[in-house]
Design an enzyme around this catalytic site. Structure first.
Site, mmCIF file in Angstrom:
data_model
loop_
_atom_site.group_PDB
_atom_site.id
_atom_site.type_symbol
_atom_site.label_atom_id
_atom_site.label_comp_id
_atom_site.label_asym_id
_atom_site.label_seq_id
_atom_site.Cartn_x
_atom_site.Cartn_y
_atom_site.Cartn_z
ATOM 1 N N GLY A 191 27.259 64.734 1.941
ATOM 2 C CA GLY A 191 26.060 66.056 1.722
ATOM 3 C C GLY A 191 26.428 66.846 0.879
ATOM 4 N N GLU B 133 32.223 61.564 4.636
ATOM 5 C CA GLU B 133 31.546 60.588 3.824
ATOM 6 C C GLU B 133 30.819 61.033 2.689
ATOM 7 O OE1 GLU B 133 28.620 58.651 6.272
ATOM 8 O OE2 GLU B 133 30.095 57.823 7.736
ATOM 9 N N PRO B 134 31.781 61.729 1.577
ATOM 10 C CA PRO B 134 31.135 62.240 0.477
ATOM 11 C C PRO B 134 31.024 61.348 -0.746
ATOM 12 C CG PRO B 134 33.604 62.545 0.476
ATOM 13 C CD PRO B 134 33.345 62.110 1.677
ATOM 14 N N ARG C 153 27.991 62.233 -3.615
ATOM 15 C CA ARG C 153 27.734 62.973 -5.008
ATOM 16 C C ARG C 153 28.806 64.025 -5.477
ATOM 17 N NH1 ARG C 153 22.148 64.316 -5.616
ATOM 18 N NH2 ARG C 153 21.992 64.037 -3.284
ATOM 19 N N TYR D 94 12.460 63.198 -7.253
ATOM 20 C CA TYR D 94 12.783 64.588 -6.474
ATOM 21 C C TYR D 94 12.657 65.706 -7.434
ATOM 22 C CZ TYR D 94 16.011 60.842 -4.404
ATOM 23 O OH TYR D 94 16.407 59.837 -3.993
ATOM 24 N N CYS E 100 6.094 53.575 -19.787
ATOM 25 C CA CYS E 100 4.486 53.743 -20.039
ATOM 26 C C CYS E 100 4.037 54.342 -18.711
ATOM 27 C CB CYS E 100 3.967 52.490 -20.192
ATOM 28 S SG CYS E 100 4.575 51.766 -21.852
ATOM 29 N N GLU E 101 4.425 55.690 -18.749
ATOM 30 C CA GLU E 101 3.898 56.743 -17.745
ATOM 31 C C GLU E 101 4.351 58.051 -18.121
ATOM 32 O OE1 GLU E 101 5.263 54.700 -14.060
ATOM 33 O OE2 GLU E 101 5.226 56.624 -13.270
ATOM 34 N N TYR F 124 23.916 58.343 -7.695
ATOM 35 C CA TYR F 124 22.407 57.900 -7.720
ATOM 36 C C TYR F 124 21.537 57.998 -8.891
ATOM 37 C CZ TYR F 124 23.725 59.625 -2.901
ATOM 38 O OH TYR F 124 24.526 59.632 -1.911
#
Ligand code: LLP
Length: 449
Positions: free
Chosen positions: A248, A290-291, A293, A334, A361-362, A390
């Site tokens: 985290g 548990e890293p 990122r 996010y 296409c959005e 990610y």
């Protein structure tokens, strides 16, 4: 813009990463391209090991594979002496295919299937992190069927919810993960686990969130976990030998972000565990983290080619690139805020505010809003840093776009570690049922273009 890892501008005014000119990388491998900075990854792994190694007891760094997992990444993680956490049969399969040592594999996740648990038990991985009582029963059954015994950590929900800049404590956390402390579920699970012959309970795990800046969240969680360890010891006689505090730790995506350093994170956790054990009269357990990122995020850069440019006078200027939400869904999902830099011209004069659009296409497929950049032209290269975590792992084929290639760069050398998808890859799993089959359909899958 902040330059991460080994990034620098060379004498041609081109962005270089790992000693490789990004203009050459675009020419040789095409765009969009994920570029991974090997020295940055290794540096972070070493920083984690040395920072946690300074603590008063034993520690283990377990890289969270969900962040970015390929066979080459598994190799790097192995070489740096880290362990690896997988969360699915697919991640486990990748780790095993890469020859990752099974005695350093952990398995997290809230709904592991019977097949996935069988795979883990058969492979003989180090720990399964059991998420709930139903999974405890299933794993016990699977292990006994295989005449085996699996060592487990129990995932506990301590009731600390960490947000990016602060944390809150809730009496009873509403979460799909873990067994709750406050409602007695965690203690019930310990009792159950101790009575099962297919599993051996070794310790506890928690994970309070991601992109966390405030170390107080970890201190609070460690305190609650130690309270629970003391309670479990008192009420069941169980001695917790391993405490896994999850991952985290946040990173810097833009200049609003103020993450704590790995050293401070390690010191905060160790201090909380050491002092907390002393006041509760406990023997300090081995500490695991548990890293994800904070190891991989800053090592990744995505290189795009600029295509259409559309100026709506008085409204905004859109600069479209050849990727977008398919290779980086974090902005649409996010509201993540990224920086970017022109990679093929460093001294390009005055800047204007532009908006980087993806090619899906959005309207929601925007990568960066109001970004100051020099005047852009079709064919320019745009580098978006901090895309190691990610991005590839959450990429998709929406609009049948192809997933980009990935190169590992170091000391002026670039190695392809993930091939660019091809149109035939898109067709690989498609089936036309016989009744829809055209009589004259050619035998070959090849399509004349
Ligand atoms: N351990 C467990 C049990 C986890 O669930 C996670 C992340 C980690 C470790 C690694 O956390 P990290 O150090 O990377 O923060 N897709 C989101 C992030 C989801 C994180 C899920 N769990 C994003 O792109 O921001």
């Amino acid at each position: 813009m902040h330059l991460y890892g080994t990034m620098r501008f060379n004498s041609k005014g081109h962005l270089e990463i790992g000693g490789c000119d990004t203009v050459d990388l675009a020419r040789d491998f095409g765009t969009p391209l994920y570029i991974l900075d090997e020295a940055e990854i290794r540096g972070k792994c070493q920083l984690y090991r040395s920072s946690f190694g300074k603590g008063p007891g034993e520690s283990e760094i377990v890289y969270a594979g969900k962040t970015l997992m390929t066979m080459a990444v598994a190799r790097l993680i192995e070489e740096e002496g880290l362990s690896l956490d997988v969360v699915s049969g697919g991640e486990l399969y990748t780790a095993l295919a890469a020859g990752f040592p099974v005695e350093r594999l952990y398995f997290n996740g809230n709904n592991k299937s019977r097949e996935e648990l069988r795979m883990a038990v058969k492979a003989g991985i180090r720990r399964v992190i059991v998420d709930n009582i139903s999974e405890l029963h299933l794993l016990d059954e699977v292990a006994r069927e295989l005449h085996s015994n699996m060592k487990i950590l129990l995932r506990v929900t301590p009731g600390v919810e960490a947000h990016t800049h602060e944390y809150i404590q809730t009496g009873q956390l509403d979460s799909k993960f873990g067994v709750g402390l406050a409602n007695g579920q965690a203690l019930a699970a310990v009792r159950e686990a101790l009575g099962k012959s297919g599993v051996t309970l070794v310790g506890f795990q928690c994970h309070i969130g991601s992109q966390i800046f405030n170390l107080d969240s970890y201190r609070a969680a460690a305190g609650l976990m130690l309270d629970f360890i003391a309670k479990a010891a008192r009420e069941t006689g169980f001695t917790c030998r391993e405490l896994d505090m999850g991952g985290g730790l946040g990173i810097r995506y833009n200049d609003q972000d103020t993450p704590a350093g790995v050293e401070d994170y390690a010191a905060a956790l160790w201090d909380a565990v050491e002092a907390g054990c002393q006041t509760r009269g406990l023997k300090p357990p081995k500490l695991l983290v548990e890293p994800g990122r904070s190891i991989m995020g800053e090592a990744g850069t995505t290189l795009y080619t600029v295509g259409s440019i559309k100026d709506e006078p008085g409204i905004r200027k859109y600069v479209a690139i050849d990727g977008g939400m398919t290779d980086n869904p974090r902005v649409a999902l996010y509201g993540a805020v990224y920086e970017a830099i022109l990679a093929n011209r460093s001294a390009a004069g005055s800047s204007e505010l532009v908006n980087i659009a993806g090619k899906c296409c959005e309207s929601g497929d925007m990568l960066i809003w109001d970004l100051p950049l020099p005047s852009m032209h079709r064919g320019d290269l745009l580098a978006v840093p901090c895309t190691g975590a990610y991005n590839y792992s959450m990429s998709s084929n929406y609009n049948r776009l192809l997933r980009p290639a990935m190169v590992l760069v170091n000391d002026g050398e670039a190695h392809l570690i993930v091939k660019r998808e091809t149109y035939d890859d898109l067709l690989r799993n498609d089936i036309i049922p016989e009744r829809l089959e055209r009589q004259t359909r050619p035998k070959s899958m090849g399509v004349a273009l």
